[in-house]
Design an enzyme around this catalytic site. Structure first.
Site, PDB file in Angstrom:
ATOM      1  N   VAL A   4      -6.208   2.382  26.040  1.00 55.22           N
ATOM      2  CA  VAL A   4      -5.925   3.232  24.886  1.00 55.22           C
ATOM      3  C   VAL A   4      -4.832   4.239  25.243  1.00 55.22           C
ATOM      4  CG1 VAL A   4      -8.177   2.987  23.795  1.00 55.22           C
ATOM      5  CG2 VAL A   4      -7.813   4.822  25.447  1.00 55.22           C
ATOM      6  N   LYS A   5      -3.958   4.465  24.283  1.00 52.21           N
ATOM      7  CA  LYS A   5      -2.897   5.461  24.422  1.00 52.21           C
ATOM      8  C   LYS A   5      -3.244   6.655  23.540  1.00 52.21           C
ATOM      9  CE  LYS A   5       1.876   6.542  23.287  1.00 52.21           C
ATOM     10  NZ  LYS A   5       3.052   6.193  22.461  1.00 52.21           N
ATOM     11  N   GLN A   6      -3.085   7.844  24.095  1.00 54.02           N
ATOM     12  CA  GLN A   6      -3.413   9.051  23.343  1.00 54.02           C
ATOM     13  C   GLN A   6      -2.462  10.180  23.721  1.00 54.02           C
ATOM     14  OE1 GLN A   6      -4.283  10.771  20.646  1.00 54.02           O
ATOM     15  NE2 GLN A   6      -6.228   9.597  20.741  1.00 54.02           N
TER      16      GLN A   6
END
Length: 358
Positions: A239-241
């Protein structure tokens, strides 16, 4: 290679706080940390097909960080998301997709993530030289009035056919369109896994209600943490955040109307206002690190881009994250060599054994 003294100099007055902080809410012993054996230790026990494990290993084996369990990725989808003019006018060479891929190669990146058009036009020259991540959906800003809505620009099969090892997608959690996006990308990720590709989800928030009294809660640790948790629910492998800058989004929104559910122990026991604690909460929402967290590098030109990139890398690594995905800081208003140097500085943080888990 940056020494710990070099990193301290780049961090400036924040060096001691960032390099010596110890997380006491969610402690490091609870985490599943990145490492050279991450695919064997974590993903091999999942329901991912064997070709997906091979694709994940290809991502983790490439570039200067190959074999460490950490990722350094160049993402360039801003030509659609922000308009090509806004993105490339500061450095017109990047209108040419080959220069985008060259930057990722020269920068020692694990992979390059971009649009169907960018990767497709150079696929036969580069897909076997650096892992491709095809970003399959975008929010375009040509429609009037502008709107935040992710729509498919590419198919999962096109990603497979061009030799990509992974597909990337964005969901605008919290937006009016989020229901359709969740269903659409969940189905796309299922197909990607069936075809042997890994999945990376940009878990972004979009809702004007998240801006309250001059504070932007789109980067609140509690809200972004929940966005991450929704992302791993549809089996994003990574996941990219955005890096969290505040906390208390749920609490603030509930002062205005009934919104979701939260527990005050998020703020009193699990986190503090320290940026590493806030990022640790994002990691925790990815199954305590079983699903890797990569943070975005942020905007370019607001200061010393190299120092800011190192700052973000130190926070991500010490929080238990898996790396950075750095775009604008590395290609806007910079030569290819300058951009590569920023990537190398980021990677040096992850290669430096003196920067430890908090």
């Amino acid at each position: 290679m940056l020494s710990i003294a070099d990193i301290e100099e780049l961090l400036g007055k924040e060096a001691e706080s960032l390099l010596t902080h110890e997380c006491k809410g969610i402690v490091k012993d609870q985490l599943h940390l990145p490492g050279s054996d991450w695919v064997d230790r974590i993903m091999s026990f999942s329901d991912r097909p064997i070709p997906v494990l091979r694709s994940l290993q290809a991502l983790l084996a490439h570039g200067r960080l190959g074999g460490t369990g950490y990722l350094s990725i160049l993402p360039v989808d801003q030509g659609v998301e922000h308009s090509a003019g806004a993105s490339f006018a500061p450095n017109p060479m990047y209108f040419d997709p080959e220069n985008i891929v060259r930057l990722a190669v020269e920068g020692g990146c694990n992979a390059v993530a971009s649009t169907l058009g960018v990767l497709g036009i150079v696929a036969r020259k580069y897909a076997h030289k650096i892992p491709f991540i095809l970003k399959i959906n975008h929010s375009e800003l040509l429609t009037y009035p502008n709107k935040s809505e992710q729509i498919l620009f590419a198919s999962v099969r096109q990603a497979r056919d061009m030799g990509a090892v992974a597909v990337g997608a964005t969901i605008y959690f919290g937006s009016q369109d989020s229901g359709r996006e969740i269903v659409e990308i969940s189905q796309a990720f299922q197909l990607a896994h069936e075809l042997g590709m890994a999945t990376i989800l940009w878990c972004y928030l979009r809702n004007n209600a998240f801006k309250i009294d001059g504070v932007d809660y789109h980067t609140s640790a509690d809200l972004t943490g929940q966005a991450n948790h929704l992302g791993v629910t549809i089996e994003a492998d990574i996941v990219k955040q955005k890096l969290p800058t505040v906390n208390g989004g749920y609490e603030k929104l509930n002062l205005q109307s009934s919104y979701g559910r939260f527990d005050k122990r998020i703020y009193t026991e699990l986190t503090t206002d320290h940026p590493i604690d806030l990022t640790r909460y994002q990691v925790a929402n990815g199954y305590l690190g079983r699903i890797g967290l990569i943070n975005s590098g942020g905007e370019s030109g607001k200061g010393d881009d190299r120092a800011e990139a190192v700052h973000t890398a130190v926070i991500n690594k010490r929080a238990g994250g898996m790396g950075l995905i750095s775009g604008r800081k590395t290609f806007q208003q910079k030569t290819l060599a300058d951009g590569a140097a920023i990537f190398h500085a980021i990677q040096d943080v992850y290669l430096n054994q003196d920067v430890t888990i908090a």
